[in-house]
Design a protein around this motif. Structure first.
Motif, PDB file in Angstrom:
ATOM      1  N   SER A 304     -95.675 -44.662   4.757  1.00 20.99           N
ATOM      2  CA  SER A 304     -97.030 -44.108   4.844  1.00 20.99           C
ATOM      3  C   SER A 304     -97.018 -42.749   5.534  1.00 20.99           C
ATOM      4  CB  SER A 304     -97.938 -45.074   5.610  1.00 20.99           C
ATOM      5  OG  SER A 304     -97.963 -46.348   5.008  1.00 20.99           O
ATOM      6  N   ALA A 305     -96.232 -42.634   6.600  1.00 24.56           N
ATOM      7  CA  ALA A 305     -96.166 -41.363   7.327  1.00 24.56           C
ATOM      8  C   ALA A 305     -95.582 -40.252   6.464  1.00 24.56           C
ATOM      9  CB  ALA A 305     -95.339 -41.536   8.607  1.00 24.56           C
ATOM     10  N   GLY A 306     -94.534 -40.573   5.682  1.00 28.87           N
ATOM     11  CA  GLY A 306     -93.947 -39.565   4.804  1.00 28.87           C
ATOM     12  C   GLY A 306     -94.926 -39.072   3.754  1.00 28.87           C
ATOM     13  N   VAL A 307     -95.703 -39.990   3.199  1.00 29.11           N
ATOM     14  CA  VAL A 307     -96.707 -39.615   2.194  1.00 29.11           C
ATOM     15  C   VAL A 307     -97.789 -38.741   2.814  1.00 29.11           C
ATOM     16  CG1 VAL A 307     -98.511 -40.514   0.675  1.00 29.11           C
ATOM     17  CG2 VAL A 307     -96.276 -41.639   0.753  1.00 29.11           C
ATOM     18  N   VAL A 308     -98.333 -39.194   3.950  1.00 21.08           N
ATOM     19  CA  VAL A 308     -99.410 -38.455   4.614  1.00 21.08           C
ATOM     20  C   VAL A 308     -98.942 -37.062   5.033  1.00 21.08           C
ATOM     21  CG1 VAL A 308    -100.804 -38.381   6.722  1.00 21.08           C
ATOM     22  CG2 VAL A 308    -100.663 -40.493   5.393  1.00 21.08           C
ATOM     23  N   SER A 309     -97.740 -36.977   5.582  1.00 21.04           N
ATOM     24  CA  SER A 309     -97.232 -35.688   6.052  1.00 21.04           C
ATOM     25  C   SER A 309     -97.011 -34.708   4.896  1.00 21.04           C
ATOM     26  CB  SER A 309     -95.919 -35.903   6.817  1.00 21.04           C
ATOM     27  OG  SER A 309     -95.418 -34.679   7.299  1.00 21.04           O
ATOM     28  N   THR A 310     -96.401 -35.170   3.822  1.00 16.51           N
ATOM     29  CA  THR A 310     -96.154 -34.280   2.682  1.00 16.51           C
ATOM     30  C   THR A 310     -97.453 -33.809   2.048  1.00 16.51           C
ATOM     31  OG1 THR A 310     -94.154 -35.591   2.261  1.00 16.51           O
ATOM     32  CG2 THR A 310     -94.802 -34.011   0.576  1.00 16.51           C
ATOM     33  N   LEU A 311     -98.407 -34.718   1.891  1.00 12.57           N
ATOM     34  CA  LEU A 311     -99.713 -34.320   1.346  1.00 12.57           C
ATOM     35  C   LEU A 311    -100.409 -33.330   2.273  1.00 12.57           C
ATOM     36  CD1 LEU A 311    -101.069 -37.742   0.012  1.00 12.57           C
ATOM     37  CD2 LEU A 311    -100.184 -35.822  -1.331  1.00 12.57           C
ATOM     38  N   MET A 338    -101.096 -35.996  12.405  1.00  9.09           N
ATOM     39  CA  MET A 338    -101.531 -37.088  11.517  1.00  9.09           C
ATOM     40  C   MET A 338    -100.591 -38.290  11.557  1.00  9.09           C
ATOM     41  SD  MET A 338    -103.238 -35.174   8.220  1.00  9.09           S
ATOM     42  CE  MET A 338    -101.693 -34.505   7.624  1.00  9.09           C
ATOM     43  N   PRO A 339     -99.258 -38.114  11.519  1.00 10.63           N
ATOM     44  CA  PRO A 339     -98.389 -39.286  11.685  1.00 10.63           C
ATOM     45  C   PRO A 339     -98.583 -39.975  13.036  1.00 10.63           C
ATOM     46  CG  PRO A 339     -97.156 -37.495  10.707  1.00 10.63           C
ATOM     47  CD  PRO A 339     -98.476 -36.922  11.139  1.00 10.63           C
ATOM     48  N   GLY A 340     -98.856 -39.200  14.095  1.00  9.87           N
ATOM     49  CA  GLY A 340     -99.105 -39.805  15.400  1.00  9.87           C
ATOM     50  C   GLY A 340    -100.344 -40.682  15.387  1.00  9.87           C
ATOM     51  N   ILE A 341    -101.404 -40.202  14.762  1.00 13.80           N
ATOM     52  CA  ILE A 341    -102.632 -41.005  14.652  1.00 13.80           C
ATOM     53  C   ILE A 341    -102.394 -42.205  13.745  1.00 13.80           C
ATOM     54  CG2 ILE A 341    -105.011 -40.970  13.821  1.00 13.80           C
ATOM     55  CD1 ILE A 341    -105.160 -38.057  14.752  1.00 13.80           C
ATOM     56  N   LEU A 342    -101.589 -42.025  12.706  1.00 12.32           N
ATOM     57  CA  LEU A 342    -101.224 -43.158  11.849  1.00 12.32           C
ATOM     58  C   LEU A 342    -100.486 -44.224  12.657  1.00 12.32           C
ATOM     59  CD1 LEU A 342    -100.932 -44.443   8.998  1.00 12.32           C
ATOM     60  CD2 LEU A 342     -98.807 -43.155   8.767  1.00 12.32           C
ATOM     61  N   GLY A 343     -99.568 -43.807  13.521  1.00 14.94           N
ATOM     62  CA  GLY A 343     -98.860 -44.753  14.377  1.00 14.94           C
ATOM     63  C   GLY A 343     -99.803 -45.464  15.330  1.00 14.94           C
ATOM     64  N   TRP A 344    -100.791 -44.722  15.865  1.00 12.82           N
ATOM     65  CA  TRP A 344    -101.797 -45.338  16.732  1.00 12.82           C
ATOM     66  C   TRP A 344    -102.568 -46.420  15.968  1.00 12.82           C
ATOM     67  CZ3 TRP A 344    -107.053 -45.500  15.937  1.00 12.82           C
ATOM     68  CH2 TRP A 344    -107.853 -45.942  17.006  1.00 12.82           C
ATOM     69  N   ALA A 345    -102.934 -46.111  14.724  1.00 15.36           N
ATOM     70  CA  ALA A 345    -103.660 -47.085  13.906  1.00 15.36           C
ATOM     71  C   ALA A 345    -102.790 -48.302  13.583  1.00 15.36           C
ATOM     72  CB  ALA A 345    -104.148 -46.429  12.618  1.00 15.36           C
ATOM     73  N   ALA A 346    -101.496 -48.072  13.325  1.00 17.50           N
ATOM     74  CA  ALA A 346    -100.576 -49.181  13.041  1.00 17.50           C
ATOM     75  C   ALA A 346    -100.448 -50.089  14.263  1.00 17.50           C
ATOM     76  CB  ALA A 346     -99.213 -48.635  12.632  1.00 17.50           C
ATOM     77  N   TYR A 347    -100.331 -49.501  15.444  1.00 19.02           N
ATOM     78  CA  TYR A 347    -100.275 -50.279  16.679  1.00 19.02           C
ATOM     79  C   TYR A 347    -101.524 -51.144  16.810  1.00 19.02           C
ATOM     80  CZ  TYR A 347     -99.802 -51.231  21.702  1.00 19.02           C
ATOM     81  OH  TYR A 347     -99.686 -51.850  22.930  1.00 19.02           O
ATOM     82  N   PHE A 348    -102.665 -50.562  16.524  1.00 25.09           N
ATOM     83  CA  PHE A 348    -103.942 -51.284  16.617  1.00 25.09           C
ATOM     84  C   PHE A 348    -103.975 -52.481  15.667  1.00 25.09           C
ATOM     85  CE2 PHE A 348    -108.336 -51.785  15.034  1.00 25.09           C
ATOM     86  CZ  PHE A 348    -108.954 -52.147  16.215  1.00 25.09           C
TER      87      PHE A 348
END
Length: 419
Positions: A304-311, A338-348
């Motif tokens: 997910s992070a790779g997709v979000v970052s490339t986009l 954005m990957p950092g916020i994605l990681g925060w959401a994954a933790y949640f």
């Protein structure tokens, strides 16, 4: 406001500024800092911590240093200013971390964990530096590093003291804090003369190769970066952090290749996407590292992070500059924000699945939301304040035509002709 039309000589401000800072640091170290008690040092083998510390050190200096050398006419400044910012940030980080977390009986007691923490804080300052790379002088970067490290440490202290965030989780928010801080500084410093793209803001095969080398260093050592502060007393947690980071990096790299090809009009691979989005998995899983305990979750986060970052690189970065005046030189929002916020959401989400009591769910939701909101508010507010501070002509901002150019600061009289 237009920048003053003078040659940006460093003599008037860099020597007195650095002398003042180093004199202050040495005085503070002399009065307040001493090494950890030998009895405490013996409880953890020094070689165990030192190996991971050296990995992080190589990652910060070689990884970020080479990655910042991608601009054709700013490669010397990109790599050398990385060293300058790191050297300044680690000294200040040891002091601030000591006063907030290790101040006992009037002294700061430092050990290998103190140096590792200082390196992580330096990485946060380098992330912020990436947003303004090429548009600032060394004085700007030094002021940014001091204020960013201070704000990040205060953010850590608030999270750990009032919101009961674990130390590792608090410090891994460095990606979100650094990216948002740097973006706000970039927004305040925005000048129309630098957009939509400066004539010197270019790369070529040689500098691109050096940047790719930096990305490889970061990729190799990122497992140590995410696990260095996890105690040796919890080997299962350390193994999970290392393995999760490695798997997440692998999947984000594959995702970067996939999305780069799909989004290109002629199905080509963009090297900038590979250099940066391949690292997004390490960022995202690092923020969620204490919650990830099964391999497939780490892989899903990395993908997910790779997709979000490339986009983000393909579509978001150009629009941020055109519409919102965020000139993000290195794309730190797409790599770290954005990957950092994605990681925060994954933790949640991971923690929510584990909870069953409605009271615990509501309490955790409120605390976790406050964690992100506080980090965003403090980083954005302090970034804006820092931007207004370094915008003063007192710090001799570079002229538009001298931005992204090594000639402004280095002894290369033949540089323009050779390139």
């Amino acid at each position: 406001m237009m920048a003053p039309k003078y040659a940006p000589s460093l003599r008037g401000y860099l020597p007195p500024m650095t002398l003042l800072l180093e004199t202050t640091f040495i005085s503070l170290f002399a009065f307040f800092v001493e090494y950890e008690d030998p009895a405490v040092i013996r409880t953890v083998p020094l070689t165990d911590v030192y190996a991971a510390f050296q990995d992080v050190n190589a990652m910060v200096l070689l990884g970020f240093g080479f990655l910042a050398s991608f601009l054709v006419r700013y490669s010397f400044s990109g790599s050398a200013f990385t060293l300058l910012v790191t050297s300044l940030a680690v000294q200040w980080a040891v002091l601030v971390d000591g006063f907030l977390f290790a101040f006992r009986q009037g002294k700061i007691h430092i050990g290998m964990n103190s140096l590792a923490t200082a390196n992580l804080c330096a990485a946060s300052a380098l992330i912020s530096m990436g947003a303004v790379l090429g548009k600032t002088n060394p004085a700007h970067l030094m002021i940014m590093a001091l204020l960013e490290v201070t704000g990040f440490m205060v953010n850590r202290w608030i999270l750990q003291t009032f919101l009961r965030v674990q130390p590792v989780d608090a410090i891994m928010l460095l990606h979100v804090f650094g990216a948002c801080f740097g973006l706000m500084v970039s927004w305040v410093l925005y000048r129309s003369g630098l957009g939509p793209r400066h004539e010197k803001e270019t790369t070529d095969r040689r500098t691109g190769l050096f940047a790719a080398l930096g990305a490889l260093f970061l990729w190799m050592f990122w497992p140590s970066f995410n696990s260095v502060l996890i105690s040796q007393a919890h080997p299962e947690s350390k193994l999970q952090a290392i393995s999760s980071t490695y798997l997440s990096l692998a999947t984000s790299t594959v995702a970067a290749f996939l999305v780069s090809v799909v989004t290109h009009p002629r199905g080509k691979i963009n090297m900038i996407h590979i250099q940066n989005a391949s690292l997004a998995g390490g960022v995202a899983v690092g923020v969620a590292v204490s919650a990830v305990d099964v391999p497939w979750v780490a892989m899903a986060i990395g993908l997910s992070a790779g997709v979000v970052s490339t986009l983000g690189f393909r579509y978001l970065k150009p629009h941020l500059q055109l519409v919102f005046k965020f000139h993000d030189t290195c794309g730190v929002l797409s790599v770290h924000g954005m990957p950092g916020i994605l990681g925060w959401a994954a933790y949640f989400l991971i923690q929510m699945v584990r909870l069953s009591d409605i009271t615990e769910i509501l309490e955790f939701t409120v605390f976790h939301l406050c964690t992100l909101l506080l980090t965003l508010s403090l980083s954005l507010g302090l970034g804006a304040l820092t931007g207004f501070l370094i915008k003063w002509n007192l710090w001799r901002p570079p002229q538009d035509r001298k931005c992204f150019d090594d000639q402004a600061y280095w002894e290369f009289p033949h540089l323009a002709e050779r390139k």
